[in-house]
Design an enzyme around this catalytic site. Structure first.
Site, short mmCIF file in Angstrom:
data_model
loop_
_atom_site.label_atom_id
_atom_site.label_comp_id
_atom_site.label_asym_id
_atom_site.label_seq_id
_atom_site.Cartn_x
_atom_site.Cartn_y
_atom_site.Cartn_z
N GLN A 111 0.82 -1.21 0.00
CA GLN A 111 0.00 0.00 0.00
C GLN A 111 0.86 1.26 0.00
OE1 GLN A 111 -3.96 -0.34 2.14
NE2 GLN A 111 -2.83 -1.99 3.17
N ALA A 130 -1.74 -8.98 1.35
CA ALA A 130 -1.86 -10.20 2.14
C ALA A 130 -2.67 -10.04 3.43
CB ALA A 130 -0.47 -10.73 2.48
N GLU A 131 -3.36 -8.91 3.60
CA GLU A 131 -4.14 -8.72 4.82
C GLU A 131 -5.13 -9.85 5.05
OE1 GLU A 131 -2.58 -4.67 3.83
OE2 GLU A 131 -3.36 -6.38 2.71
N VAL A 132 -5.67 -10.39 3.96
CA VAL A 132 -6.68 -11.45 4.10
C VAL A 132 -6.12 -12.66 4.83
CG1 VAL A 132 -6.15 -12.51 1.84
CG2 VAL A 132 -8.45 -12.73 2.82
N LEU A 134 -4.37 -12.65 7.38
CA LEU A 134 -4.45 -12.35 8.81
C LEU A 134 -5.90 -12.13 9.24
CD1 LEU A 134 -1.48 -9.81 9.07
CD2 LEU A 134 -1.44 -12.24 9.62
#
Length: 243
Positions: A111, A130-132, A134
């Site tokens: 980001q 890759a937030e998904v 977590l």
């Protein structure tokens, strides 16, 4: 001006104090600075959020995300609004912002790279929203910036899967402006900066203004800002010739 994330031992993992520093720098860039280069020390641009922020005890000296979340979603959302400024402020900086990206740019690292106007990448680059993985969502301005570059369908897929994007896809989809061998990244960025600095300052500034916000304008509005920019430039040239 070069701004370096300088925690290579942690792959430049990010914390709220880093976001506050990024906002402070972005909003106080000296008037004479025409180009800002964002980079990360070491082999990675940034591994994203420091995962210690999600541990029950958090990180010493940093706000506790879980603690704030316990106060309700609105309290945390208001706190995140401040964190977002560490990213969105770069889109308001009068200088051209170039991200020099090597290795991993994950989550918040991705980001931050997306907050720049241009991205020059090394061949070993690995972008990932890759937030998904977590159980989180991208919340630092990345969804809008990613959609502007690759379109809503691919942006959604990248956010839903968190899969890595390598150098070939990054160039093909417009995530990266240029891709070079890792050993050539610094020199390539220097050449790009030199090319920008060789152009008239007011022209570069006007071109930057033409492209920032372009997605929110219709054709008629874009034509208007183009002719107004050209009018200002030519008026300045004519004034110089008469003086």
């Amino acid at each position: 001006m070069t701004v370096t994330l300088d925690a290579p031992e942690r792959r430049n993992a990010q914390t709220p104090s880093m976001w506050a520093a990024l906002e402070r720098i972005a909003t106080t860039v000296p008037a004479g600075v025409r180009v800002v280069v964002l980079r990360g020390a070491g082999p990675a641009f940034s591994a994203g959020l420091d995962r210690g922020m999600l541990a029950p005890g958090g990180i010493e000296g940093e706000p506790s995300l879980l603690g704030m979340a316990a106060d309700g979603p609105q309290a945390l959302a208001e706190q995140i609004a401040g964190y977002q400024r560490g990213f969105t402020a770069w889109r308001e900086c009068p200088a051209l912002v170039v991200a020099a990206v090597q290795g991993h740019a994950i989550g918040a690292g991705f980001q931050l790279a997306l907050a720049a106007d241009l991205r020059v990448v090394a061949a070993d680059v690995r972008f990932a929203m890759a937030e998904v993985s977590l159980g989180l969502v991208p919340d630092l301005g990345g969804t809008a910036a990613l959609t502007r570059l690759v379109g809503p369908s691919r942006a959604l897929e990248l956010c839903l899967t968190g899969r890595p994007v390598g150098v070939e896809e990054a160039v093909a989809t417009g995530l990266a402006s240029l891709a070079v061998d890792p050993a050539d990244l610094d020199a390539t960025v220097e050449d790009l900066v030199a090319a920008v600095l060789s152009a008239p300052e007011d022209t570069v500034s006007e071109i930057l203004g033409l492209f920032r916000g372009i997605e929110s304008r219709d054709d008629a509005a874009q034509l208007r800002v183009e002719r107004e920019a050209q009018g200002r430039i030519l008026h300045a040239r004519a004034t110089q010739m008469r003086s």
